[in-house]
Design a protein around this motif. Structure first.
Motif, PDB file in Angstrom:
ATOM      1  N   PHE A 207     -15.055   2.570 -14.729  1.00 13.31           N
ATOM      2  CA  PHE A 207     -13.608   2.402 -14.731  1.00 13.31           C
ATOM      3  C   PHE A 207     -12.942   3.775 -14.676  1.00 13.31           C
ATOM      4  O   PHE A 207     -13.268   4.664 -15.456  1.00 13.31           O
ATOM      5  CB  PHE A 207     -13.137   1.664 -15.984  1.00 13.31           C
ATOM      6  N   TYR A 208     -12.031   3.924 -13.722  1.00  7.91           N
ATOM      7  CA  TYR A 208     -11.237   5.147 -13.607  1.00  7.91           C
ATOM      8  C   TYR A 208      -9.777   4.802 -13.875  1.00  7.91           C
ATOM      9  O   TYR A 208      -9.212   3.936 -13.185  1.00  7.91           O
ATOM     10  CB  TYR A 208     -11.382   5.754 -12.210  1.00  7.91           C
ATOM     11  N   GLN A 209      -9.188   5.469 -14.840  1.00  6.50           N
ATOM     12  CA  GLN A 209      -7.789   5.200 -15.164  1.00  6.50           C
ATOM     13  C   GLN A 209      -6.885   5.466 -13.967  1.00  6.50           C
ATOM     14  O   GLN A 209      -5.894   4.759 -13.754  1.00  6.50           O
ATOM     15  CB  GLN A 209      -7.347   6.077 -16.350  1.00  6.50           C
ATOM     16  N   GLU A 210      -7.252   6.462 -13.157  1.00  6.90           N
ATOM     17  CA  GLU A 210      -6.445   6.789 -11.973  1.00  6.90           C
ATOM     18  C   GLU A 210      -6.425   5.623 -10.982  1.00  6.90           C
ATOM     19  O   GLU A 210      -5.426   5.420 -10.284  1.00  6.90           O
ATOM     20  CB  GLU A 210      -6.990   8.050 -11.291  1.00  6.90           C
ATOM     21  N   TYR A 211      -7.531   4.893 -10.902  1.00  8.91           N
ATOM     22  CA  TYR A 211      -7.574   3.714 -10.022  1.00  8.91           C
ATOM     23  C   TYR A 211      -6.545   2.690 -10.480  1.00  8.91           C
ATOM     24  O   TYR A 211      -5.776   2.153  -9.666  1.00  8.91           O
ATOM     25  CB  TYR A 211      -8.981   3.104 -10.041  1.00  8.91           C
ATOM     26  N   TRP A 212      -6.524   2.392 -11.782  1.00  9.03           N
ATOM     27  CA  TRP A 212      -5.598   1.389 -12.296  1.00  9.03           C
ATOM     28  C   TRP A 212      -4.151   1.848 -12.157  1.00  9.03           C
ATOM     29  O   TRP A 212      -3.278   1.072 -11.768  1.00  9.03           O
ATOM     30  CB  TRP A 212      -5.918   1.067 -13.756  1.00  9.03           C
ATOM     31  N   ASP A 213      -3.904   3.115 -12.456  1.00  8.61           N
ATOM     32  CA  ASP A 213      -2.542   3.652 -12.323  1.00  8.61           C
ATOM     33  C   ASP A 213      -2.064   3.552 -10.881  1.00  8.61           C
ATOM     34  O   ASP A 213      -0.890   3.267 -10.623  1.00  8.61           O
ATOM     35  CB  ASP A 213      -2.501   5.110 -12.793  1.00  8.61           C
ATOM     36  N   ASN A 214      -2.984   3.786  -9.942  1.00 10.55           N
ATOM     37  CA  ASN A 214      -2.614   3.684  -8.529  1.00 10.55           C
ATOM     38  C   ASN A 214      -2.305   2.240  -8.141  1.00 10.55           C
ATOM     39  O   ASN A 214      -1.381   1.979  -7.355  1.00 10.55           O
ATOM     40  CB  ASN A 214      -3.744   4.233  -7.654  1.00 10.55           C
ATOM     41  N   LEU A 215      -3.077   1.280  -8.694  1.00 10.79           N
ATOM     42  CA  LEU A 215      -2.792  -0.134  -8.436  1.00 10.79           C
ATOM     43  C   LEU A 215      -1.367  -0.490  -8.859  1.00 10.79           C
ATOM     44  O   LEU A 215      -0.652  -1.198  -8.146  1.00 10.79           O
ATOM     45  CB  LEU A 215      -3.771  -1.024  -9.202  1.00 10.79           C
ATOM     46  N   LEU A 216      -0.979   0.006 -10.033  1.00  4.99           N
ATOM     47  CA  LEU A 216       0.349  -0.317 -10.556  1.00  4.99           C
ATOM     48  C   LEU A 216       1.454   0.272  -9.685  1.00  4.99           C
ATOM     49  O   LEU A 216       2.584  -0.223  -9.706  1.00  4.99           O
ATOM     50  CB  LEU A 216       0.493   0.194 -11.994  1.00  4.99           C
ATOM     51  N   LYS A 217       1.137   1.317  -8.927  1.00  5.23           N
ATOM     52  CA  LYS A 217       2.142   1.960  -8.079  1.00  5.23           C
ATOM     53  C   LYS A 217       2.328   1.252  -6.744  1.00  5.23           C
ATOM     54  O   LYS A 217       3.267   1.589  -6.001  1.00  5.23           O
ATOM     55  CB  LYS A 217       1.753   3.422  -7.833  1.00  5.23           C
ATOM     56  N   LEU A 218       1.449   0.314  -6.407  1.00  3.82           N
ATOM     57  CA  LEU A 218       1.602  -0.397  -5.136  1.00  3.82           C
ATOM     58  C   LEU A 218       2.946  -1.112  -5.110  1.00  3.82           C
ATOM     59  O   LEU A 218       3.304  -1.824  -6.047  1.00  3.82           O
ATOM     60  CB  LEU A 218       0.468  -1.407  -4.949  1.00  3.82           C
TER      61      LEU A 218
ATOM     62  N   THR B 197      -3.600   6.238  -3.110  1.00  2.62           N
ATOM     63  CA  THR B 197      -3.208   5.647  -1.827  1.00  2.62           C
ATOM     64  C   THR B 197      -1.688   5.696  -1.733  1.00  2.62           C
ATOM     65  O   THR B 197      -1.007   5.825  -2.749  1.00  2.62           O
ATOM     66  CB  THR B 197      -3.660   4.176  -1.717  1.00  2.62           C
ATOM     67  N   PRO B 198      -1.132   5.585  -0.526  1.00  3.51           N
ATOM     68  CA  PRO B 198       0.326   5.423  -0.445  1.00  3.51           C
ATOM     69  C   PRO B 198       0.745   4.128  -1.157  1.00  3.51           C
ATOM     70  O   PRO B 198       0.020   3.124  -1.098  1.00  3.51           O
ATOM     71  CB  PRO B 198       0.576   5.329   1.061  1.00  3.51           C
ATOM     72  N   PRO B 199       1.887   4.114  -1.837  1.00  9.12           N
ATOM     73  CA  PRO B 199       2.349   2.882  -2.498  1.00  9.12           C
ATOM     74  C   PRO B 199       2.529   1.720  -1.523  1.00  9.12           C
ATOM     75  O   PRO B 199       2.408   0.566  -1.911  1.00  9.12           O
ATOM     76  CB  PRO B 199       3.677   3.301  -3.129  1.00  9.12           C
ATOM     77  N   THR B 200       2.797   2.041  -0.276  1.00 11.86           N
ATOM     78  CA  THR B 200       3.032   1.012   0.746  1.00 11.86           C
ATOM     79  C   THR B 200       1.756   0.683   1.515  1.00 11.86           C
ATOM     80  O   THR B 200       1.819   0.203   2.656  1.00 11.86           O
ATOM     81  CB  THR B 200       4.119   1.488   1.726  1.00 11.86           C
ATOM     82  N   LEU B 201       0.597   0.900   0.912  1.00  7.97           N
ATOM     83  CA  LEU B 201      -0.688   0.720   1.595  1.00  7.97           C
ATOM     84  C   LEU B 201      -0.799  -0.648   2.260  1.00  7.97           C
ATOM     85  O   LEU B 201      -1.156  -0.752   3.440  1.00  7.97           O
ATOM     86  CB  LEU B 201      -1.824   0.897   0.582  1.00  7.97           C
ATOM     87  N   ILE B 202      -0.497  -1.713   1.538  1.00  6.15           N
ATOM     88  CA  ILE B 202      -0.675  -3.062   2.071  1.00  6.15           C
ATOM     89  C   ILE B 202       0.243  -3.299   3.267  1.00  6.15           C
ATOM     90  O   ILE B 202      -0.194  -3.761   4.334  1.00  6.15           O
ATOM     91  CB  ILE B 202      -0.419  -4.113   0.965  1.00  6.15           C
ATOM     92  N   GLN B 203       1.517  -2.971   3.121  1.00  7.16           N
ATOM     93  CA  GLN B 203       2.471  -3.172   4.215  1.00  7.16           C
ATOM     94  C   GLN B 203       2.119  -2.298   5.416  1.00  7.16           C
ATOM     95  O   GLN B 203       2.214  -2.736   6.572  1.00  7.16           O
ATOM     96  CB  GLN B 203       3.894  -2.848   3.762  1.00  7.16           C
ATOM     97  N   ASP B 204       1.699  -1.052   5.158  1.00  6.87           N
ATOM     98  CA  ASP B 204       1.393  -0.121   6.250  1.00  6.87           C
ATOM     99  C   ASP B 204       0.221  -0.603   7.084  1.00  6.87           C
ATOM    100  O   ASP B 204       0.250  -0.532   8.324  1.00  6.87           O
ATOM    101  CB  ASP B 204       1.070   1.265   5.679  1.00  6.87           C
ATOM    102  N   LEU B 205      -0.822  -1.109   6.410  1.00 11.69           N
ATOM    103  CA  LEU B 205      -1.994  -1.568   7.151  1.00 11.69           C
ATOM    104  C   LEU B 205      -1.730  -2.900   7.834  1.00 11.69           C
ATOM    105  O   LEU B 205      -2.167  -3.131   8.970  1.00 11.69           O
ATOM    106  CB  LEU B 205      -3.196  -1.692   6.206  1.00 11.69           C
TER     107      LEU B 205
END
Length: 372
Positions: free
Chosen positions: A104-115, A222-230
């Motif tokens: 578990f990486y805290q940075e991974y979870w923090d990035n998820l929350l930024k999506l 990742t960019p916060p807009t990762l899902i929309q961008d892809l």
């Protein structure tokens, strides 16, 4: 001469003793009968699944005796009504983010929350090994889930979260980066990864899912807009370029370098090598001992290149990968065996192509891997 005995008098039993004995008998009968009979109490029925396909997956319970039984529920899903469009945000399409996790990486979870994609449309799915390290990762993950889903801001809460534990032992005792990337470990390691991905996919893909985002647990930026961008590229399988940030001692400044070499275009050399391989042998990328001379997307990035430039791919990595749910529904999975001499995510790309779905990559659109 023996004397005749007089009449025998029995000692009178204490009424309190009789009451206690009767109560004990009743308790024993209740315990024996009650423990084997179904519990249809209102509190118990409240935990039963109201719908047989919705969590929690408690058994569907029949009504108490004496009342008219109702038939079990029947669910109807029209998959023609599930949209998969370049505008998932506008069309409120459901996203399934799947992550195999060993650490578990805290940075991974923090990035998820930024999506920025609405979290009420996102389901998270995780699969973790049953090891000491996997147990620790599960504890850390659950702590963050509780914080987000129970006490966090409403906008951060996800639609649902599913955690699976692997039912097989991992092939490697250590998950250190140096150990994971040894060439001799690749076939067994990636076969196990394929099994984990398939278990996670088949257990979580729902009838209303439009897109599946595969995101490794060590992708921390990742960019916060990762899902929309892809998604706006409207491609069945699309991969951004995975890089890694590091401190460059030569320039004495932070720098970046390519990380995921599994996004590639095939070469005549690799095809020739495959023709002389045994059926169970696999081709690997990024190793000097097996020079394939494929065109690697990791090497295609340009400082001044167009952010959304597309290139066709024959192999893909799993660091970050957006897949239309229909590709998986058609049967494209992650082969844990040699499939045209490819395995796991690269085998998935081959399988998708065989089903008529062309993978695409974005050389200049980057996500970043954790630097150990």
């Amino acid at each position: 001469m023996a004397r005749p005995m007089g009449p025998v008098r029995l000692k009178r039993t204490n009424p309190v003793t009789l009451v206690l004995g009767a109560a004990l008998c009743i308790f024993i009968l209740y315990f024996v009968i009650g423990s084997s009979a179904p519990d249809f109490s209102p509190s118990r029925k409240a935990t039963a699944a109201s719908h047989h396909l919705s969590p929690p997956t408690s058994p569907f319970r029949k009504p108490a005796s004496g009342s008219k039984p109702k038939p079990p529920p029947v669910a109807h899903y029209n998959l023609n009504n599930v949209t998969i469009t370049p505008n998932p945000l506008e069309n409120r399409e459901n996203i399934l983010i799947l992550t195999p996790m060993a650490r578990f990486y805290q940075e991974y979870w923090d990035n998820l929350l930024k999506l920025s994609y609405p979290h009420e449309l996102i389901t998270l799915g995780f699969i973790l090994p049953k090891t000491k390290e996997g147990n620790l990762a599960t504890t850390q993950l659950q702590k963050q889930i509780a914080k987000t889903q129970k006490t966090g801001p409403e906008k951060d809460r996800f639609k649902s979260i599913i955690i699976l534990r692997q039912d097989f032992d991992p092939p490697l005792a250590s998950q250190d980066e140096s150990e994971r990337h040894k060439m001799q470990n690749q076939k067994v390691r990636r076969a196990a990864m394929a099994k984990a991905r398939n278990s996670l996919l088949f257990s979580t893909l729902g009838p209303s899912t439009s897109w599946v985002l595969w995101l490794d647990a060590d992708v921390v930026e990742t960019p916060p807009t990762l899902i929309q961008d892809l998604a706006k590229h409207d491609k069945p399988v699309i991969a951004p370029n995975c890089f890694q940030r590091f401190y460059n001692p030569e320039t004495k400044a932070m720098d970046e370098r390519p990380y995921d070499y599994n996004n590639w275009q095939d070469s005549p050399t690799a095809q020739e090598m495959a023709q002389h391989m045994d059926p169970d042998d696999i081709l690997l990328e990024g190793y000097a001992e097996m020079a394939t001379y494929r065109a690697l997307m990791a090497k295609m990035a340009k400082p001044d290149g167009l952010l959304h430039e597309e290139v066709p791919l024959d192999g893909v990595g799993g660091a970050a990968l957006l897949v239309k749910a229909d590709v998986h529904r058609d049967g494209a999975m992650f082969p844990p065996f040699a499939f045209y001499h490819l395995i796991e995510t690269e085998g998935f790309a081959k399988m998708a192509k065989r089903l008529g779905w062309q993978p695409v990559g974005l050389p200049n659109y980057k996500v970043y891997h954790y630097n150990e």
